[in-house]
Design a protein around this motif. Structure first.
Motif, PDB file in Angstrom:
ATOM      1  N   VAL A 196     -31.224  -0.451  12.340  1.00 15.09           N
ATOM      2  CA  VAL A 196     -31.240  -1.445  11.274  1.00 15.09           C
ATOM      3  C   VAL A 196     -32.591  -2.151  11.316  1.00 15.09           C
ATOM      4  N   ILE A 197     -32.897  -2.834  10.216  1.00 15.48           N
ATOM      5  CA  ILE A 197     -34.067  -3.691  10.228  1.00 15.48           C
ATOM      6  C   ILE A 197     -33.610  -5.142  10.264  1.00 15.48           C
TER       7      ILE A 197
ATOM      8  N   SER B 100     -33.416   1.294   4.139  1.00 17.04           N
ATOM      9  CA  SER B 100     -32.948   1.013   5.492  1.00 17.04           C
ATOM     10  C   SER B 100     -31.892  -0.075   5.439  1.00 17.04           C
ATOM     11  N   TYR B 101     -30.921   0.006   6.338  1.00 11.76           N
ATOM     12  CA  TYR B 101     -29.852  -0.996   6.381  1.00 11.76           C
ATOM     13  C   TYR B 101     -30.343  -2.241   7.120  1.00 11.76           C
ATOM     14  N   HIS B 102     -29.860  -3.377   6.673  1.00 17.13           N
ATOM     15  CA  HIS B 102     -30.293  -4.667   7.208  1.00 17.13           C
ATOM     16  C   HIS B 102     -29.217  -5.232   8.120  1.00 17.13           C
TER      17      HIS B 102
ATOM     18  N   VAL C 227     -36.288   0.142  -0.390  1.00 20.80           N
ATOM     19  CA  VAL C 227     -36.571   0.135   1.040  1.00 20.80           C
ATOM     20  C   VAL C 227     -35.539  -0.665   1.837  1.00 20.80           C
ATOM     21  N   ILE C 228     -34.773  -1.528   1.187  1.00 17.26           N
ATOM     22  CA  ILE C 228     -33.669  -2.229   1.851  1.00 17.26           C
ATOM     23  C   ILE C 228     -32.380  -1.884   1.114  1.00 17.26           C
ATOM     24  N   CYS C 229     -31.441  -1.301   1.826  1.00 14.51           N
ATOM     25  CA  CYS C 229     -30.175  -0.902   1.203  1.00 14.51           C
ATOM     26  C   CYS C 229     -29.378  -2.134   0.781  1.00 14.51           C
ATOM     27  N   ASP C 230     -28.486  -1.922  -0.159  1.00 10.46           N
ATOM     28  CA  ASP C 230     -27.627  -3.001  -0.645  1.00 10.46           C
ATOM     29  C   ASP C 230     -26.866  -3.640   0.519  1.00 10.46           C
ATOM     30  N   PHE C 231     -26.834  -4.965   0.529  1.00 11.65           N
ATOM     31  CA  PHE C 231     -26.177  -5.690   1.623  1.00 11.65           C
ATOM     32  C   PHE C 231     -24.663  -5.482   1.631  1.00 11.65           C
TER      33      PHE C 231
ATOM     34  N   ASN D  49     -23.089  -3.883   4.861  1.00 10.68           N
ATOM     35  CA  ASN D  49     -23.092  -2.443   4.654  1.00 10.68           C
ATOM     36  C   ASN D  49     -23.770  -1.783   5.851  1.00 10.68           C
ATOM     37  N   LEU D  50     -22.968  -1.446   6.879  1.00 12.51           N
ATOM     38  CA  LEU D  50     -23.477  -0.852   8.113  1.00 12.51           C
ATOM     39  C   LEU D  50     -22.655   0.403   8.407  1.00 12.51           C
TER      40      LEU D  50
END
Length: 774
Positions: free
Chosen positions: A113-114, A62-64, A741-745, A69-70
């Protein structure tokens, strides 16, 4: 809508029916509309919780919201108010870095996003199992969250799902979180926000008592690199975190710092928990000095004085609401360590060894200081409940310090005990406390309204807004993959609703919206006594690590006989040294009680259930290897991990072992042999002293087990205890790497680039709106 969930389709149908009614809906109709919307999202979340294992297997990253990275973001019109109040424009200027008049921002309405409280990323980089569960469970809710906003391409109102345990949020639409000037994300913990607070707690009076004394200056080492904090720093951080969770619309609070004295740090009575008072308390905490002293009884007396005076204030309306005392310290007490002055030592100068149901003094120091503290609290509880409700006590001790008094204070007063390790967000150590508060807000057939917060500025739309919130409860998963009958708080769903939207969609002006919010507050923030929970509900919250033992002991028990699993025992309350206790048991035809290898845990729980608060000698010899006293054989290594609460001191001095009722396990410690305390004798099968004939109290192993967290869970249909870490329960390791679970920033980017639309994207839009160049 291909692939839409049943909940999303239900929402679309609901919103279509509502839209047909046209303008001019009544406040009650609008409240019902948003309650139904929130319940539909809640139903989808509950369904996902029930399918957690399936979703974990399918989980992608998931994107943060703090990343760069959005993908897929584009310019979206957020429908600003064309005539905003100047104070709203001024507030917006702190965050808005784009063209101030265009009213377009970068979002991706087809994605989410999370958001994580900062400590989860930086202090829990491997991600705890419950964090991974929440991320995977909420992934894929884009359509139902989008439908909840009746999104048509014009109105953009955020919807969010906040985890009760960790503060993790899933947010629709995908957007960048505002940054500080140094590029770091603004911290956002939903548990500190009004919408979350209002949905998870009824009005309450809270008194925090914190030990502010010289021993709190000792360092608590947190790992490599010389990383450490003082005990006081950990305690102060915890107090401040708790203060920020209070609801300024309905809660009252104060903080008492205690050492040799107990003093409120601001004023003398309860303060409403509005921002100004919370800030004053935080500032006063920073100025607290740390002299000698450890008078816990004085602190509790001051806390009860404050709660009782509350009935004479505006807090009179809270007379049937929760009274809560939060006790934070390092386990030191003046009845044990000799600190002076000490109210309990001074109050009992009698030679009568049975004054107040407690033993008398030995060189001015009570032998039963824990019992005397518990008696002080119980006496004050009985006075308080004549005009209000009993106070629930939650106790927190710094990791590695004494916890016997703290744990028994919580057990005797309907609360729970926690250990503070100084790492990360202190609130994450207090899950059962927040679950306890939330129980009173569980939706019921006669009470299931969403909660509306007071109108406040909304910086991105230049309008006012209310946040609508709804708590989501689930039947927690068990180790046998069934579900418990009792419910726990899983999350809170929140939704921004602007005044402009309420005007356009529902025909409500600001006065009608204010009326709606006031009427909603009167229904949802009431005190109804639903916080008076049974033993099993509390034990499930505490869990196996801090559960309370069943108690058969009474202060009047001077000598009492028990039978447990066909073995007879005698509790002798008269304080006796270790060697004499052995001899007196021998004279009865027995020995000091020893837990058997075959039923070690059951025996420890039984012994904890019958001994006084300050403990009693038993037949174990502490040392590098624990030994059974009667045989000198080693206690098997596999059993010692359930035995002692702190590693025994190894010295040339004679030491004996004692058990106390701090818990069902880890309740055995060591004392010098010449210390005097009660003792428990275990009798031979053929022996029965005269005092026991016809006077034996049976204790059933089934009754003890039924009172444990696991037994309570089983009675609620949860065999093996609660497993799912998304609520409370046992932390089981997960096999998911953080990166999965967290995509690359992504590489860092200026916030303006992440948030603002380019000139090409805005070409023509702004000109049409304000007839000027963008």
């Amino acid at each position: 809508m291909a692939g839409a969930s049943p909940a999303a389709l239900l929402l679309l149908a609901l919103l279509f029916q509502i839209s047909k009614s046209g303008r001019g809906a009544s406040p009650l109709e609008v409240e019902a509309k948003y309650t139904d919307i929130m319940r539909a999202v809640a139903d989808d979340l509950v369904d996902r919780y029930d399918r957690l294992e399936e979703l974990m297997a399918e989980c992608e990253c998931s994107y943060h919201t703090c990343g760069s990275n959005l993908p897929g973001t584009r310019c979206v019109d957020i429908k600003r108010d064309p005539h905003p109040d100047e104070d709203i424009k001024e507030a917006a200027a702190k965050y808005v870095v784009c063209d101030p008049d265009c009213g377009h921002r970068k979002n991706n309405v087809n994605s989410t996003v999370i958001s994580t409280p900062s400590n989860i990323i930086f202090e829990d980089p491997s991600l705890s199992p419950h964090v991974v569960e929440v991320i995977c469970m909420t992934q894929g809710m884009e359509e139902v969250m989008k439908s909840a906003n009746n999104y048509s391409g014009e109105h953009l109102r955020a919807t969010f799902i906040a985890s009760a345990r960790s503060g993790i949020m899933r947010i629709w639409p995908m957007l960048a979180q505002p940054r500080h000037k140094n590029g770091n994300c603004l911290r956002y913990d939903p548990r500190l926000r009004l919408w979350y607070k209002m949905a998870t707690s009824e009005p309450k009076k809270v008194v925090i008592i914190v030990r502010a004394a010289s021993s709190m200056e000792k360092l608590l080492h947190l790992g490599g690199g010389g990383n450490s904090k003082t005990r006081w720093e950990v305690a102060k951080e915890t107090v401040k975190s708790i203060l920020r969770t209070l609801d300024g619309s309905s809660d009252y609070v104060n903080v008492i710092a205690f050492n040799a004295q107990a003093t409120a740090i601001v004023g003398e009575g309860l303060l409403d928990a509005k921002d100004a008072n919370i800030e004053a308390l935080e500032a006063a905490l920073d100025k607290v000095e740390l002299p000698k002293g450890s008078d816990n009884a004085a602190a509790f007396n001051a806390a009860f004085d404050m709660l009782q005076k509350g009935k004479d204030m505006q807090a009179q309306q809270l007379h049937n609401c929760q009274n809560i005392i939060i006790h934070i310290g390092d386990g030191e007490d003046c009845t044990k360590n000799g600190d002076l002055p000490c109210s309990l030592r001074e109050s009992n100068g009698s030679d009568d060894r049975h004054v107040g149901g407690s033993e008398g003094l030995m060189d001015g120091i009570p032998r039963d200081g824990i019992q005397k503290n518990l008696e002080v609290v119980e006496a004050r509880q009985r006075i308080l409940e004549q005009s209000s409700s009993r106070a629930t006590v939650f106790s927190l001790t710094i990791n590695g310090t004494k916890n016997c008094l703290a744990r028994q204070l919580a057990c005797n007063n309907g609360g729970a005990w926690f250990s503070l390790d100084g790492r990360g967000e202190p609130l994450n150590n207090m899950g059962p406390y927040f679950q306890y508060l939330a129980f009173a807000m569980e939706p019921r057939p006669d009470r299931h309204h969403a909660v509306f917060t007071p109108l406040a500025p909304h910086w991105s739309s230049w309008s006012k807004k209310t946040n609508v919130a709804y708590p989501v409860f689930v039947n927690p998963r068990c180790t046998d993959r069934t579900s418990s009958k009792r419910k726990l708080l899983l999350a809170v769903i929140g939704k921004e609703v602007t005044l402009r939207v309420l005007e356009e969609e529902d025909g409500l002006g600001e006065k009608e919206v204010d009326s709606l919010i006031k009427e909603n507050f009167a229904k949802t923030k009431v005190c109804n006594g639903d916080y008076e929970y049974d033993l099993c509900k509390l034990q499930e919250l505490r869990g196996s690590t801090s559960e309370c033992p069943a108690r058969s002991w009474r202060a009047s028990d001077r000598e009492k006989c028990y039978a447990f699993k066909s073995v007879h025992y005698v509790l002798v309350a008269e304080p006796t040294d270790f060697e004499e206790a052995q001899q007196r048991c021998k004279d009865m035809g027995g020995r000091l009680a020893e837990p058997s290898v075959e039923q070690f845990k059951d025996d420890l729980h039984f012994l904890a259930s019958i001994v006084p608060p300050d403990g009693a000698w038993i037949g174990l010899r502490p040392g590098p290897q624990w030994k059974f006293l009667s045989s000198s054989q080693d206690v098997p290594e596999r059993l010692t991990r359930d035995l002692w609460f702190t590693k025994p001191s190894i010295s040339g001095s004679c030491r004996g072992s004692y058990v106390d009722p701090r818990g069902t396990l880890h309740n055995v410690g060591s004392r010098l042999c010449n210390d005097e305390t009660a003792f428990v004798c275990q009798l031979d099968e053929t022996t029965q002293p005269e005092l026991c004939k016809g006077n034996i109290t049976p204790v059933l192993s089934e009754a003890l087990w039924n009172a444990t967290a696991e037994g309570c869970a089983s009675s609620g249909g949860c065999i093996g205890g609660i497993r799912s870490t998304a609520t409370v329960g046992n932390e089981l390791p997960n096999s998911r790497a953080t990166s999965s679970v967290i995509c690359d920033f992504g590489p860092p980017k200026p916030f303006s680039e992440l948030m603002c639309c380019s000139r090409d994207e805005l070409q023509g839009v702004c000109e049409a709106r304000r007839h000027s160049q963008c």
